[in-house]
Design a protein around this motif. Structure first.
Motif, mmCIF file in Angstrom:
data_model
loop_
_atom_site.group_PDB
_atom_site.id
_atom_site.type_symbol
_atom_site.label_atom_id
_atom_site.label_comp_id
_atom_site.label_asym_id
_atom_site.label_seq_id
_atom_site.Cartn_x
_atom_site.Cartn_y
_atom_site.Cartn_z
ATOM 1 N N ASP A 10 0.887 -1.204 -0.114
ATOM 2 C CA ASP A 10 -0.095 0.026 -0.073
ATOM 3 C C ASP A 10 0.634 1.259 0.002
ATOM 4 O O ASP A 10 0.558 2.149 0.620
ATOM 5 C CB ASP A 10 -0.942 -0.030 1.172
ATOM 6 N N GLU A 11 1.841 1.182 -0.755
ATOM 7 C CA GLU A 11 2.664 2.475 -0.773
ATOM 8 C C GLU A 11 3.173 2.772 -2.009
ATOM 9 O O GLU A 11 3.313 1.649 -3.039
ATOM 10 C CB GLU A 11 4.011 2.131 0.139
ATOM 11 N N THR A 40 -6.722 0.148 -1.021
ATOM 12 C CA THR A 40 -5.663 -0.779 -0.706
ATOM 13 C C THR A 40 -4.950 -1.381 -1.902
ATOM 14 O O THR A 40 -4.042 -1.904 -1.751
ATOM 15 C CB THR A 40 -6.363 -1.928 0.265
ATOM 16 N N ARG A 41 -5.358 -0.898 -2.939
ATOM 17 C CA ARG A 41 -4.655 -0.960 -4.133
ATOM 18 C C ARG A 41 -4.928 0.017 -5.292
ATOM 19 O O ARG A 41 -5.878 0.198 -5.893
ATOM 20 C CB ARG A 41 -5.239 -2.685 -4.831
ATOM 21 N N MET A 42 -3.752 0.405 -5.760
ATOM 22 C CA MET A 42 -3.735 1.460 -6.733
ATOM 23 C C MET A 42 -3.094 0.679 -8.113
ATOM 24 O O MET A 42 -2.259 -0.143 -7.881
ATOM 25 C CB MET A 42 -2.985 2.626 -6.145
ATOM 26 N N LEU A 57 -4.770 5.930 -9.202
ATOM 27 C CA LEU A 57 -5.858 5.087 -9.459
ATOM 28 C C LEU A 57 -6.341 3.840 -8.816
ATOM 29 O O LEU A 57 -5.461 3.054 -8.779
ATOM 30 C CB LEU A 57 -5.887 5.072 -11.167
ATOM 31 N N GLY A 58 -7.513 4.134 -8.078
ATOM 32 C CA GLY A 58 -7.721 3.145 -7.249
ATOM 33 C C GLY A 58 -8.361 1.593 -7.697
ATOM 34 O O GLY A 58 -8.943 2.133 -8.863
ATOM 35 N N ASP A 59 -8.232 0.747 -7.331
ATOM 36 C CA ASP A 59 -8.936 -0.552 -8.052
ATOM 37 C C ASP A 59 -9.601 -1.368 -6.907
ATOM 38 O O ASP A 59 -10.344 -2.341 -7.220
ATOM 39 C CB ASP A 59 -7.686 -1.331 -8.472
#
Length: 181
Positions: A10-11, A40-42, A57-59
């Motif tokens: 997450d970074e 928690t996931r880009m 962009l989040g997923d």
């Protein structure tokens, strides 16, 4: 500099390149940006043209959401903070895996396995002003594994990255010419 989204931590990680565009010269700067409180996931990241805004962009939590971070020192993740600005994108068939801005920041494209979807921004790089143009490019007949894309030559060409089975003609970079940059 080079930036990598960590798939499980997450970074976003920042690297310095001693030779421009040569990943073998990369050195980790110890600068990183945690984004767990947004998603928690880009899937993808882009800066505005002066490096003072970073977009992710989040997923996972909300697929298709763009998140904005402000940087007090351009391109320096140690100075980044969440701007409390996000935008849920709509109008796509599958969750976006990548995105890119036009060179002037007034157009945004999302990329998924079937299509490229276009949005307009009434103010450059201001994601709160995003609206759908209704324009889509169906790429499913060309590839079923589009992953990301970027504009080159001042917006006159778009490069589409796909991954997958090389024997099925999937690991490719495809070039599209734009009639209007």
């Amino acid at each position: 500099k080079m930036y990598i989204i960590g798939p499980t931590l997450d970074e976003v990680y920042e690297y310095s390149l001693s030779t421009n565009f040569d990943v073998s010269s990369a050195t980790y700067t110890n600068n990183k940006l945690g984004y767990n409180s947004q998603d928690t996931r880009m899937r993808d990241l882009h800066f505005n043209n002066d490096g003072t805004k970073l977009f992710l962009l989040g997923d996972f939590n909300t697929a298709g959401s763009l998140y904005q971070y402000n940087l007090t020192t351009p391109y320096d993740l140690s100075t980044a903070s969440y701007a409390s600005i996000s935008k849920l994108l709509t109008g796509f068939t599958y969750n976006p895996k990548g995105f890119d801005f036009s060179p002037d920041g007034t157009v945004l494209w999302t990329i998924n396995s079937a299509e490229i979807v276009e949005y307009s921004l009434s103010a450059a790089y201001d994601i709160s002003t995003i609206s759908s143009t209704g324009n889509t490019l169906n790429i499913f007949s060309t590839t079923t594994s589009a992953y990301d894309g970027t504009f080159v030559d001042n917006g006159s060409k778009f490069l589409l990255l796909s991954n997958g089975n090389p024997s099925a003609d999937q690991d490719k970079v495809r070039q599209y010419s734009m009639t209007t940059p």
